[in-house]
Design a protein around this motif. Sequence first.
Motif, short mmCIF file in Angstrom:
data_model
loop_
_atom_site.label_atom_id
_atom_site.label_comp_id
_atom_site.label_asym_id
_atom_site.label_seq_id
_atom_site.Cartn_x
_atom_site.Cartn_y
_atom_site.Cartn_z
N GLY A 90 0.81 -1.22 0.00
CA GLY A 90 0.00 0.00 0.00
C GLY A 90 0.83 1.26 0.00
O GLY A 90 0.45 2.27 -0.58
N ILE A 91 2.02 1.21 0.65
CA ILE A 91 2.91 2.37 0.72
C ILE A 91 3.87 2.40 -0.46
O ILE A 91 3.96 3.37 -1.20
CB ILE A 91 3.67 2.36 2.06
CG1 ILE A 91 2.70 2.54 3.22
CG2 ILE A 91 4.73 3.46 2.08
CD1 ILE A 91 3.34 2.36 4.59
N GLY A 92 4.62 1.31 -0.63
CA GLY A 92 5.65 1.28 -1.65
C GLY A 92 5.11 1.31 -3.07
O GLY A 92 5.71 1.94 -3.95
N MET A 93 3.99 0.63 -3.30
CA MET A 93 3.42 0.57 -4.65
C MET A 93 2.20 1.47 -4.80
O MET A 93 1.55 1.49 -5.82
CB MET A 93 3.06 -0.88 -4.99
CG MET A 93 4.20 -1.86 -4.76
SD MET A 93 5.75 -1.39 -5.55
CE MET A 93 5.42 -1.80 -7.25
N GLN A 94 1.85 2.19 -3.72
CA GLN A 94 0.87 3.27 -3.74
C GLN A 94 -0.57 2.83 -3.96
O GLN A 94 -1.37 3.57 -4.55
CB GLN A 94 1.27 4.32 -4.77
CG GLN A 94 2.39 5.23 -4.30
CD GLN A 94 2.00 6.00 -3.05
OE1 GLN A 94 1.15 6.87 -3.08
NE2 GLN A 94 2.61 5.65 -1.93
N THR A 95 -0.95 1.63 -3.48
CA THR A 95 -2.36 1.26 -3.56
C THR A 95 -3.17 1.89 -2.44
O THR A 95 -4.41 1.82 -2.46
CB THR A 95 -2.53 -0.27 -3.53
OG1 THR A 95 -1.75 -0.81 -2.46
CG2 THR A 95 -2.08 -0.89 -4.83
#
Length: 330
Positions: free
Chosen positions: A152-157
């Motif tokens: 959710g943070i690193g890949m921005q979901t």
Amino acid sequence: MKKTLIALAAVAATGAAFAQSSVTIYGKVNVSLEKSSLGTKNNEASLDDIHGSRLGFRGAEDLGGGLQAKFHIEHRFRPDTGADATFNPGGTNPTTGVVTPASSTMWNGLSTVGLAGSFGEVRLGRYYSALFLGANNKPDPFGGDGAGALRGIGMQTTTLPGYIRTANVIHYSGSFSGVNVAFSTGLKEGAAKAQNSVAVGYANGPLDVGVGSEKGVPGTLTNAYATYDLGVAKLAFGLGNAKTAAGVKTEGLLFGATIPAGPGKVQVGLARAKNKNSGVVTNQKLGLGYIYPLSKRTALETTYGRDSKAVSAVTGKKQSGFDLTVHHNF
């Protein structure tokens, strides 16, 4: 005698037809003991399903000439309560007065029918976006689940949470000499808006790399990843760039590793998100975990996560959490 032979031939033909088709029933049941203030969680000890329990049916029919017809449907549920995982009770917004009717997406996991052959596979219905399967989910050692999850943070979901599944989708995927390609488009139907996604990857031995992008009403999300299996550890890198419809830009980074340890494996990773408009780092999360298999189908897993930048609205402290999960697959 002649009638008997005809009857036997009919039975044999029926058996051959059935032999060309297959249906599989499968599932996954997970219950977690969790205490977390990550995201919007209330930091209370609870039983939860944070790994997506499901019941699914998939099947294929051989049409001849290398062509297959396929279907796949999957229901999501909460084993801690027995409830439909996607049930929305509806109600009236006290501020706006807008009434939302009760609703449920029975086959929330997916519901598709399609054709597959040497050209690849085409699916129609509700399915994961090309970006999610092709690039978004691959670098997170936790698979996006549990207190340690970093996707959710690193890949921005988290910034664009709708970019996982798409309704009314036409989805194509194919693999050619190690090059994997996918394209999906969610058709505009009524109030819904078009959602377009594409991903390209390459896998050869221990190396797996790829990039993908998706555009829709919430904005645009672009992901890139690379994983390399050294044997003693599988290393992962991910990069996510999100731009909302309002013009807010966020960049995410993810570094992870999966390390064999005894009969199980250790998961570890770091993820960071930065608001590119303001230059402020909004999230910086450490994830740790361990999966211990009790059998081929049953496992225990524990994960821990701590975000040193995000503050819990409940505790007023840095967000953190842990869970202990029993997994059973069938």
